[in-house]
Write a protein that holds these residues in place. Structure first.
Motif, mmCIF file in Angstrom:
data_model
loop_
_atom_site.group_PDB
_atom_site.id
_atom_site.type_symbol
_atom_site.label_atom_id
_atom_site.label_comp_id
_atom_site.label_asym_id
_atom_site.label_seq_id
_atom_site.Cartn_x
_atom_site.Cartn_y
_atom_site.Cartn_z
ATOM 1 N N GLU A 148 58.982 52.915 39.466
ATOM 2 C CA GLU A 148 58.270 51.699 39.842
ATOM 3 C C GLU A 148 58.485 51.314 41.296
ATOM 4 O O GLU A 148 57.558 50.836 41.962
ATOM 5 C CB GLU A 148 58.701 50.545 38.925
ATOM 6 N N GLU A 149 59.698 51.489 41.795
ATOM 7 C CA GLU A 149 59.989 51.071 43.171
ATOM 8 C C GLU A 149 59.182 51.880 44.189
ATOM 9 O O GLU A 149 58.948 51.425 45.304
ATOM 10 C CB GLU A 149 61.490 51.180 43.461
ATOM 11 N N LYS A 150 58.754 53.078 43.816
ATOM 12 C CA LYS A 150 57.918 53.898 44.687
ATOM 13 C C LYS A 150 56.430 53.621 44.447
ATOM 14 O O LYS A 150 55.628 53.678 45.376
ATOM 15 C CB LYS A 150 58.197 55.390 44.450
ATOM 16 N N TYR A 151 56.103 53.344 43.208
ATOM 17 C CA TYR A 151 54.693 53.227 42.830
ATOM 18 C C TYR A 151 54.091 51.877 43.211
ATOM 19 O O TYR A 151 52.986 51.810 43.766
ATOM 20 C CB TYR A 151 54.560 53.445 41.318
ATOM 21 N N TYR A 152 54.826 50.812 42.908
ATOM 22 C CA TYR A 152 54.288 49.470 43.151
ATOM 23 C C TYR A 152 54.653 48.998 44.560
ATOM 24 O O TYR A 152 55.766 49.247 45.031
ATOM 25 C CB TYR A 152 54.820 48.477 42.119
ATOM 26 N N PRO A 153 53.722 48.304 45.249
ATOM 27 C CA PRO A 153 54.015 47.825 46.610
ATOM 28 C C PRO A 153 55.065 46.725 46.602
ATOM 29 O O PRO A 153 55.290 46.062 45.586
ATOM 30 C CB PRO A 153 52.649 47.299 47.094
ATOM 31 N N ASP A 154 55.705 46.525 47.766
ATOM 32 C CA ASP A 154 56.667 45.433 47.903
ATOM 33 C C ASP A 154 55.917 44.113 48.026
ATOM 34 O O ASP A 154 54.686 44.062 47.903
ATOM 35 C CB ASP A 154 57.582 45.668 49.102
ATOM 36 N N LYS A 155 56.660 43.037 48.283
ATOM 37 C CA LYS A 155 56.026 41.712 48.303
ATOM 38 C C LYS A 155 54.951 41.606 49.376
ATOM 39 O O LYS A 155 53.932 40.933 49.187
ATOM 40 C CB LYS A 155 57.080 40.618 48.486
ATOM 41 N N ASN A 156 55.159 42.280 50.507
ATOM 42 C CA ASN A 156 54.147 42.248 51.558
ATOM 43 C C ASN A 156 52.900 43.011 51.134
ATOM 44 O O ASN A 156 51.768 42.585 51.395
ATOM 45 C CB ASN A 156 54.700 42.829 52.857
ATOM 46 N N GLY A 157 53.123 44.124 50.447
ATOM 47 C CA GLY A 157 51.996 44.895 49.946
ATOM 48 C C GLY A 157 51.239 44.155 48.857
ATOM 49 O O GLY A 157 50.001 44.168 48.822
ATOM 50 N N ILE A 158 51.980 43.496 47.971
ATOM 51 C CA ILE A 158 51.341 42.690 46.913
ATOM 52 C C ILE A 158 50.471 41.613 47.542
ATOM 53 O O ILE A 158 49.315 41.408 47.142
ATOM 54 C CB ILE A 158 52.412 42.054 46.007
ATOM 55 N N ALA A 159 51.006 40.917 48.538
ATOM 56 C CA ALA A 159 50.251 39.849 49.199
ATOM 57 C C ALA A 159 48.992 40.400 49.856
ATOM 58 O O ALA A 159 47.896 39.856 49.696
ATOM 59 C CB ALA A 159 51.135 39.155 50.237
ATOM 60 N N THR A 160 49.143 41.504 50.577
ATOM 61 C CA THR A 160 48.003 42.090 51.301
ATOM 62 C C THR A 160 46.903 42.532 50.355
ATOM 63 O O THR A 160 45.726 42.177 50.521
ATOM 64 C CB THR A 160 48.469 43.281 52.153
ATOM 65 N N PHE A 161 47.276 43.312 49.341
ATOM 66 C CA PHE A 161 46.264 43.877 48.450
ATOM 67 C C PHE A 161 45.700 42.843 47.472
ATOM 68 O O PHE A 161 44.561 42.977 47.033
ATOM 69 C CB PHE A 161 46.841 45.086 47.707
ATOM 70 N N ALA A 162 46.486 41.821 47.152
ATOM 71 C CA ALA A 162 45.960 40.744 46.307
ATOM 72 C C ALA A 162 44.883 39.962 47.058
ATOM 73 O O ALA A 162 43.832 39.632 46.488
ATOM 74 C CB ALA A 162 47.083 39.805 45.870
ATOM 75 N N ILE A 163 45.138 39.678 48.329
ATOM 76 C CA ILE A 163 44.144 38.971 49.142
ATOM 77 C C ILE A 163 42.883 39.818 49.289
ATOM 78 O O ILE A 163 41.753 39.323 49.141
ATOM 79 C CB ILE A 163 44.728 38.622 50.524
ATOM 80 N N ILE A 164 43.056 41.107 49.568
ATOM 81 C CA ILE A 164 41.898 42.003 49.704
ATOM 82 C C ILE A 164 41.104 42.046 48.405
ATOM 83 O O ILE A 164 39.863 41.982 48.408
ATOM 84 C CB ILE A 164 42.354 43.420 50.110
ATOM 85 N N ALA A 165 41.808 42.149 47.273
ATOM 86 C CA ALA A 165 41.133 42.228 45.970
ATOM 87 C C ALA A 165 40.329 40.958 45.696
ATOM 88 O O ALA A 165 39.186 41.023 45.221
ATOM 89 C CB ALA A 165 42.159 42.464 44.865
ATOM 90 N N MET A 166 40.903 39.798 45.999
ATOM 91 C CA MET A 166 40.203 38.538 45.751
ATOM 92 C C MET A 166 39.034 38.348 46.718
ATOM 93 O O MET A 166 37.978 37.826 46.340
ATOM 94 C CB MET A 166 41.176 37.370 45.859
ATOM 95 N N GLU A 167 39.208 38.773 47.951
ATOM 96 C CA GLU A 167 38.106 38.668 48.914
ATOM 97 C C GLU A 167 36.951 39.586 48.527
ATOM 98 O O GLU A 167 35.780 39.206 48.659
ATOM 99 C CB GLU A 167 38.608 38.996 50.319
ATOM 100 N N GLN A 168 37.282 40.782 48.040
ATOM 101 C CA GLN A 168 36.226 41.695 47.584
ATOM 102 C C GLN A 168 35.502 41.117 46.372
ATOM 103 O O GLN A 168 34.277 41.237 46.261
ATOM 104 C CB GLN A 168 36.830 43.061 47.245
ATOM 105 N N LEU A 169 36.243 40.499 45.485
ATOM 106 C CA LEU A 169 35.625 39.879 44.313
ATOM 107 C C LEU A 169 34.744 38.708 44.740
ATOM 108 O O LEU A 169 33.698 38.451 44.120
ATOM 109 C CB LEU A 169 36.705 39.410 43.338
ATOM 110 N N GLY A 170 35.155 38.017 45.811
ATOM 111 C CA GLY A 170 34.368 36.915 46.328
ATOM 112 C C GLY A 170 33.014 37.348 46.871
ATOM 113 O O GLY A 170 32.072 36.546 46.922
ATOM 114 N N GLU A 171 32.907 38.608 47.284
ATOM 115 C CA GLU A 171 31.616 39.126 47.735
ATOM 116 C C GLU A 171 30.644 39.271 46.563
ATOM 117 O O GLU A 171 29.426 39.162 46.740
ATOM 118 C CB GLU A 171 31.818 40.469 48.429
#
Length: 456
Positions: A254-277
């Motif tokens: 898991e520590e290799k597969y899942y992103p750290d807190k910065n990665g979670i923040a970045t990709f969560a924002i990207i995912a929500m912005e894409q959904l907003g489109e």
């Protein structure tokens, strides 16, 4: 000593004065009845000493004026804070009342007014790398204890001042809750706003049961693909880069597969912005979701994440099993768009992860699809549930097991009380199903699946 009284003097005491060598004015008066001279030293002749030695007064007029002004100023401040508290409580009560009584108000407020709060207070708290709401939560008891200690030590401070501060703070928090959360519970639903078709399912109907089975197989297939990808994807961990996040025993690292807190923040924002489109009501600014610094109290209460209306922040439990985190981060971010229904927030978070380009977010979506729909299938048709479960990869079953072990550890009286409180809270805010509203996501998932893969 005695003197002669003039014949034209009236029958009252007569006062005369002369200046002594000391520069002070000596005065004497004559008692007409006794013709006796009484001499006294007049200390009032020196203006600088006028009030300092006067009988019955020990305060300099200038100092007395300052004290009066200070008291008047403090009184104005107290009245100002009182007015502020009454105003905040009045606005909070008014918002909570109008949201129920005026049908158009909550949708209008959530669409046109609440975004102003999100774009100001939300942006401000979003500049901080830590959870501001968590910092406030832990600092308030400390401040309260220090305040009491200072009152005991210092004679100048009074308990009334502390009570005043508590009232002011409580009134402000009440307003922030109403403005950034309470009204939004009566907002139009996401389904209604985006005109998403929803199919009411009755599992007595074999077609509905078949759809549920089909969706669980869809989730299982997605997890199988996720496991194959995990064996080959690149990773970067502890300054080490490589490929493959499945260890030699077939378990996910898991520590290799899942992103750290910065990665979670970045990709969560990207995912929500894409959904907003795709869904305009979800478009706009998103602050970074934040991990809780001390998640243990939240684990004890069975809380995976929390939206703070006081700081407009999305927070998630950072110590729970990793596959929950991408989904939870997106779930909490959906609340920042004015959607408070927990079933819809689950659905929005799930859609965001499904559409994400990051493998860990997609895996999170398939895991949550299996958990929610699989539990329902187990109630409807346990044989089909067992059949599909056997097809899940070893690493997936291990993650599911770890998740069960984690939450079983915190299956305490505190978590039961928290469930009861949350259930009552959601019902008070118009969600009649209470905590069961979380499971309404299954209906929305199946409706999405039917519209995407089965509708003509």
């Amino acid at each position: 000593m005695s003197i002669e009284t003039p014949t034209n003097y009236n029958n009252k005491n007569r006062i005369e004065s002369f200046t002594s060598e000391s520069g002070l004015s000596d005065s004497f008066y004559v008692n007409n009845n006794e013709n006796t001279l009484i001499v006294s030293e007049d200390k009032h002749a020196n203006p600088a000493e006028n009030d300092t030695n006067a009988v019955g007064s020990h305060v300099n007029p200038a100092e007395n004026h300052v004290q009066v002004a200070e008291k008047a100023h403090k009184k104005k401040i107290r009245i100002g804070w009182l007015i502020f508290s009454i105003l905040m409580l009045g606005l909070a009560a008014g918002l909570m009342y109008i949201r129920k009584e005026v049908s158009w108000f909550a949708p209008f407020y959530s669409t046109h007014i609440y975004p102003i709060w999100q774009g100001t207070l939300g942006r401000l708290s979003g500049t901080m790398s830590f959870s501001l709401s968590e910092a406030i939560l832990y600092s308030l008891p400390v401040i309260f204890i220090l305040d009491i200690a200072w009152i005991v030590i210092s004679k100048k401070r009074r308990i009334g001042g502390m009570i005043k501060r508590i009232i002011v703070l409580a009134s402000l928090l009440a307003f922030l809750y109403a403005a950034n959360c309470g009204v939004n519970y009566y907002n139009d639903s996401f389904i209604l706003a985006e005109k998403i078709p929803v199919y009411q399912l009755n599992y007595d109907d074999k077609n509905a049961e078949a759809l549920l089975i089909d969706f669980c197989e869809f989730a299982a297939a997605g997890l199988q693909e996720s496991s194959r990808e995990a064996a080959t994807i690149p990773y970067e961990h502890n300054n080490e880069m490589g490929y493959g996040c499945i260890d030699k025993d077939g378990y996910l690292e898991e520590e290799k597969y899942y992103p750290d807190k910065n990665g979670i923040a970045t990709f969560a924002i990207i995912a929500m912005e894409q959904l907003g489109e795709k869904y305009p009501s979800l478009s706009g600014y998103y602050p970074a979701p934040k991990p809780l610094f001390n998640p243990r109290p939240f684990s004890n209460m069975g809380i995976t994440g929390i939206y703070s209306p006081f700081t407009i922040e999305a927070n998630y439990n950072s110590e729970m099993t990793a596959y929950n985190i991408p989904f939870t981060a997106c779930h909490e971010l959906s609340h920042l768009k004015g959607y408070m229904d927990e079933g819809e927030a689950n659905f929005i978070g799930w859609l965001a992860c499904m559409d994400s380009s990051h493998w860990a977010f997609k895996r999170s979506a398939y895991m949550m699809a299996w958990v929610f729909a699989g539990n329902e299938l187990n109630d409807v048709n346990s044989k089909e549930f067992s059949r599909i479960r056997k097809s899940l990869p070893k690493d997936v079953l291990e993650e599911l097991h770890n998740n069960n072990v984690f939450w079983d550890t915190y299956e305490t009286k505190a978590s039961e009380v928290q469930d009861q409180i949350n259930d009552a809270y959601l019902q008070y805010n118009g969600l009649e199903l209470g905590i069961r509203s979380y499971d309404q996501v299954v209906t929305l998932m199946l409706s999405w699946y039917y519209s995407t893969y089965h509708s003509s």
